[in-house]
Design a protein around this motif. Structure first.
Motif, PDB file in Angstrom:
ATOM      1  N   LEU A  78       0.663  -4.589   2.860  1.00  9.80           N
ATOM      2  CA  LEU A  78      -0.902  -4.372   2.581  1.00  9.80           C
ATOM      3  C   LEU A  78      -1.673  -4.851   3.833  1.00  9.80           C
ATOM      4  O   LEU A  78      -1.155  -5.903   4.504  1.00  9.80           O
ATOM      5  N   PRO A  79      -2.702  -4.208   4.016  1.00  8.45           N
ATOM      6  CA  PRO A  79      -3.403  -4.763   5.155  1.00  8.45           C
ATOM      7  C   PRO A  79      -4.172  -6.004   5.099  1.00  8.45           C
ATOM      8  O   PRO A  79      -4.903  -6.071   4.132  1.00  8.45           O
ATOM      9  N   SER A  80      -4.035  -6.918   6.137  1.00  9.02           N
ATOM     10  CA  SER A  80      -4.749  -8.192   6.017  1.00  9.02           C
ATOM     11  C   SER A  80      -5.510  -8.407   7.419  1.00  9.02           C
ATOM     12  O   SER A  80      -4.797  -9.212   8.397  1.00  9.02           O
ATOM     13  N   THR A  81      -6.468  -7.827   7.557  1.00  2.92           N
ATOM     14  CA  THR A  81      -7.121  -7.463   9.026  1.00  2.92           C
ATOM     15  C   THR A  81      -8.605  -8.266   8.717  1.00  2.92           C
ATOM     16  O   THR A  81      -9.323  -8.244   9.921  1.00  2.92           O
ATOM     17  N   GLN A  82      -9.091  -8.521   7.603  1.00  9.33           N
ATOM     18  CA  GLN A  82     -10.240  -9.346   7.417  1.00  9.33           C
ATOM     19  C   GLN A  82     -10.427 -10.513   8.254  1.00  9.33           C
ATOM     20  O   GLN A  82      -9.387 -11.245   8.346  1.00  9.33           O
ATOM     21  N   THR A  83     -11.583 -10.694   8.831  1.00 12.84           N
ATOM     22  CA  THR A  83     -11.964 -12.066   9.505  1.00 12.84           C
ATOM     23  C   THR A  83     -12.567 -12.982   8.752  1.00 12.84           C
ATOM     24  O   THR A  83     -12.679 -14.069   8.976  1.00 12.84           O
ATOM     25  N   THR A  84     -13.163 -12.459   7.625  1.00 12.91           N
ATOM     26  CA  THR A  84     -13.888 -13.609   6.723  1.00 12.91           C
ATOM     27  C   THR A  84     -13.174 -14.559   6.078  1.00 12.91           C
ATOM     28  O   THR A  84     -13.513 -15.656   5.733  1.00 12.91           O
ATOM     29  N   THR A  85     -11.955 -14.147   5.838  1.00 14.76           N
ATOM     30  CA  THR A  85     -10.914 -15.160   5.430  1.00 14.76           C
ATOM     31  C   THR A  85      -9.532 -14.927   6.283  1.00 14.76           C
ATOM     32  O   THR A  85      -9.369 -13.690   7.061  1.00 14.76           O
ATOM     33  N   GLN A  86      -8.636 -15.914   6.161  1.00 15.08           N
ATOM     34  CA  GLN A  86      -7.613 -15.768   7.021  1.00 15.08           C
ATOM     35  C   GLN A  86      -6.261 -15.081   6.356  1.00 15.08           C
ATOM     36  O   GLN A  86      -5.330 -14.659   7.086  1.00 15.08           O
ATOM     37  N   HIS A  87      -6.193 -14.868   5.043  1.00 15.53           N
ATOM     38  CA  HIS A  87      -4.972 -14.422   4.348  1.00 15.53           C
ATOM     39  C   HIS A  87      -5.473 -13.400   3.283  1.00 15.53           C
ATOM     40  O   HIS A  87      -6.568 -13.412   3.105  1.00 15.53           O
ATOM     41  N   LEU A  88      -4.562 -12.573   2.932  1.00 14.89           N
ATOM     42  CA  LEU A  88      -4.556 -11.761   1.942  1.00 14.89           C
ATOM     43  C   LEU A  88      -5.060 -12.435   0.498  1.00 14.89           C
ATOM     44  O   LEU A  88      -5.764 -11.955  -0.176  1.00 14.89           O
ATOM     45  N   LEU A  89      -4.464 -13.569   0.437  1.00 16.90           N
ATOM     46  CA  LEU A  89      -4.882 -14.472  -0.914  1.00 16.90           C
ATOM     47  C   LEU A  89      -6.381 -14.685  -0.882  1.00 16.90           C
ATOM     48  O   LEU A  89      -7.030 -14.942  -1.928  1.00 16.90           O
ATOM     49  N   GLY A  90      -7.095 -14.723   0.198  1.00 16.83           N
ATOM     50  CA  GLY A  90      -8.523 -14.962   0.690  1.00 16.83           C
ATOM     51  C   GLY A  90      -9.187 -13.635  -0.149  1.00 16.83           C
ATOM     52  O   GLY A  90     -10.551 -14.003  -0.422  1.00 16.83           O
ATOM     53  N   SER A  91      -8.791 -12.593  -0.288  1.00 14.68           N
ATOM     54  CA  SER A  91      -9.377 -11.531  -0.953  1.00 14.68           C
ATOM     55  C   SER A  91      -9.030 -10.913  -1.887  1.00 14.68           C
ATOM     56  O   SER A  91      -9.574 -10.032  -2.676  1.00 14.68           O
ATOM     57  N   LEU A  92      -7.703 -11.420  -2.314  1.00 11.68           N
ATOM     58  CA  LEU A  92      -7.085 -11.157  -3.737  1.00 11.68           C
ATOM     59  C   LEU A  92      -6.446 -12.221  -4.691  1.00 11.68           C
ATOM     60  O   LEU A  92      -5.725 -13.090  -3.993  1.00 11.68           O
ATOM     61  N   GLN A  93      -6.750 -12.156  -5.781  1.00  9.73           N
ATOM     62  CA  GLN A  93      -6.138 -13.043  -6.884  1.00  9.73           C
ATOM     63  C   GLN A  93      -5.452 -12.252  -7.895  1.00  9.73           C
ATOM     64  O   GLN A  93      -6.060 -11.458  -8.554  1.00  9.73           O
ATOM     65  N   ILE A  94      -4.211 -12.425  -8.152  1.00  8.79           N
ATOM     66  CA  ILE A  94      -3.659 -11.979  -9.509  1.00  8.79           C
ATOM     67  C   ILE A  94      -3.515 -13.181 -10.587  1.00  8.79           C
ATOM     68  O   ILE A  94      -2.953 -14.001 -10.411  1.00  8.79           O
ATOM     69  N   VAL A  95      -4.193 -12.645 -11.503  1.00 10.06           N
ATOM     70  CA  VAL A  95      -4.581 -13.527 -12.793  1.00 10.06           C
ATOM     71  C   VAL A  95      -3.905 -12.995 -14.143  1.00 10.06           C
ATOM     72  O   VAL A  95      -3.906 -13.869 -14.999  1.00 10.06           O
ATOM     73  N   ASP A  96      -3.183 -11.972 -13.941  1.00  6.16           N
ATOM     74  CA  ASP A  96      -2.373 -11.673 -15.322  1.00  6.16           C
ATOM     75  C   ASP A  96      -1.738 -10.492 -14.756  1.00  6.16           C
ATOM     76  O   ASP A  96      -1.593  -9.803 -13.756  1.00  6.16           O
ATOM     77  N   SER A  97      -0.600 -10.136 -15.524  1.00 10.80           N
ATOM     78  CA  SER A  97       0.328  -9.078 -15.177  1.00 10.80           C
ATOM     79  C   SER A  97      -0.443  -7.707 -14.840  1.00 10.80           C
ATOM     80  O   SER A  97       0.273  -6.791 -14.184  1.00 10.80           O
TER      81      SER A  97
END
Length: 281
Positions: A176-195
């Motif tokens: 997946l693209p992780s090119t944002q500069t506001t955060t450093q990682h994919l996790l900075g813009s995505l959280q999986i909280v259930d299936s």
């Protein structure tokens, strides 16, 4: 049987790895030189970690601390090792060790690996010099599928190594693209909280990621880019079990959004010093 690690971002959390910073982190004159936003008070960040440990233990989560006894005189002080999610990616068979993108963090993996070895946790792969990988770029979206954010801190060479290692265990990997500069990682813009439930930062998430998640059966909830999210790490949550999270304290607007989505906030932790270091829970 899962013996050593995880294959989920949302199932009941049984154990975590933490690192409590030593006195070398105190009141740096140039925090940005070690990727931090502002100076950190050692006594205050120690208190934050004591409260974090207590919160985890109250929720039935075992805490394993990284031992920072110097492995080599050249390693120096590890100023960012408290952001443990970056240092490795855990699988049911053991850990995949990162190869940090920034040279100021390159030795952290050695300390984490020593801690794992002492605890009897296998290391199944270490990303080699051709690959750049930080653990917060990798997330489990199902027990047999992993996504890896490629672009900012993780490169395609590292992805291919992870893909090959996990293929042997029947796990499929996607980029997946992780090119944002506001955060450093994919996790900075995505959280999986259930299936079938994902949270994304509305203003910075790549639209291709939302499309991908929907194709995989997730209901995607957009979290507004308010002050709590952008400055107080309100989206940097930890899922304790499905739809039950811990989050940063003093974020009432975002907490209200989470509760409106059916999430339960089990604990709110006060972490201004951790935030000064440019990270969160």
């Amino acid at each position: 049987m899962i013996q050593f690690g995880q294959n989920s971002e949302y199932k009941k959390l049984k154990s975590v790895v933490l690192y409590k910073p030593g006195i070398g982190i105190h009141n740096l004159s140039d925090p940005k030189a070690v990727q931090q936003n502002a100076s950190i008070d050692h006594a205050l960040i120690s208190k934050e970690f004591d409260e974090m440990e207590a919160a985890y233990k109250k929720l039935g989560v075992e805490v394993l601390y990284i031992d920072d006894v110097a492995l080599n005189a050249e390693y120096g002080f590890q100023h960012n090792m408290m952001y443990c999610r970056d240092i490795f990616f855990m699988t049911p068979q053991g850990a995949i060790m990162a190869n940090m993108a920034n040279s100021s963090r390159k030795f952290e993996t050695h300390y984490a690996q020593q801690t794992f070895e002492n605890a009897g946790i296998p290391v199944i792969h270490t990303i080699d010099s051709q690959g750049s990988f930080e653990g917060a770029d990798a997330l489990w979206i199902s027990p047999s599928q992993v996504v890896v954010g490629v672009g900012h801190r993780t490169n395609i060479a590292a992805f291919r190594q992870i893909q090959e290692v996990l293929k042997k265990t029947g796990v499929e990997c996607f980029t997946l693209p992780s090119t944002q500069t506001t955060t450093q990682h994919l996790l900075g813009s995505l959280q999986i909280v259930d299936s079938d439930m994902a949270l994304v930062r509305e203003n910075i998430i790549n639209s291709d990621i939302i499309k991908f998640l929907k194709q995989k059966g997730f209901k995607v909830h957009r979290i507004p880019e308010n002050h709590e999210v952008s400055k107080m790490q309100a989206m940097n949550t930890v899922t304790i079990e499905p739809r039950k999270i811990i989050m940063t304290a003093h974020c009432p607007e975002t907490k209200k959004i989470y509760e409106s989505l059916g999430l339960t906030v089990l604990a709110e932790l006060n972490i201004p010093q951790l935030i000064n270091g440019a990270g969160g829970l």
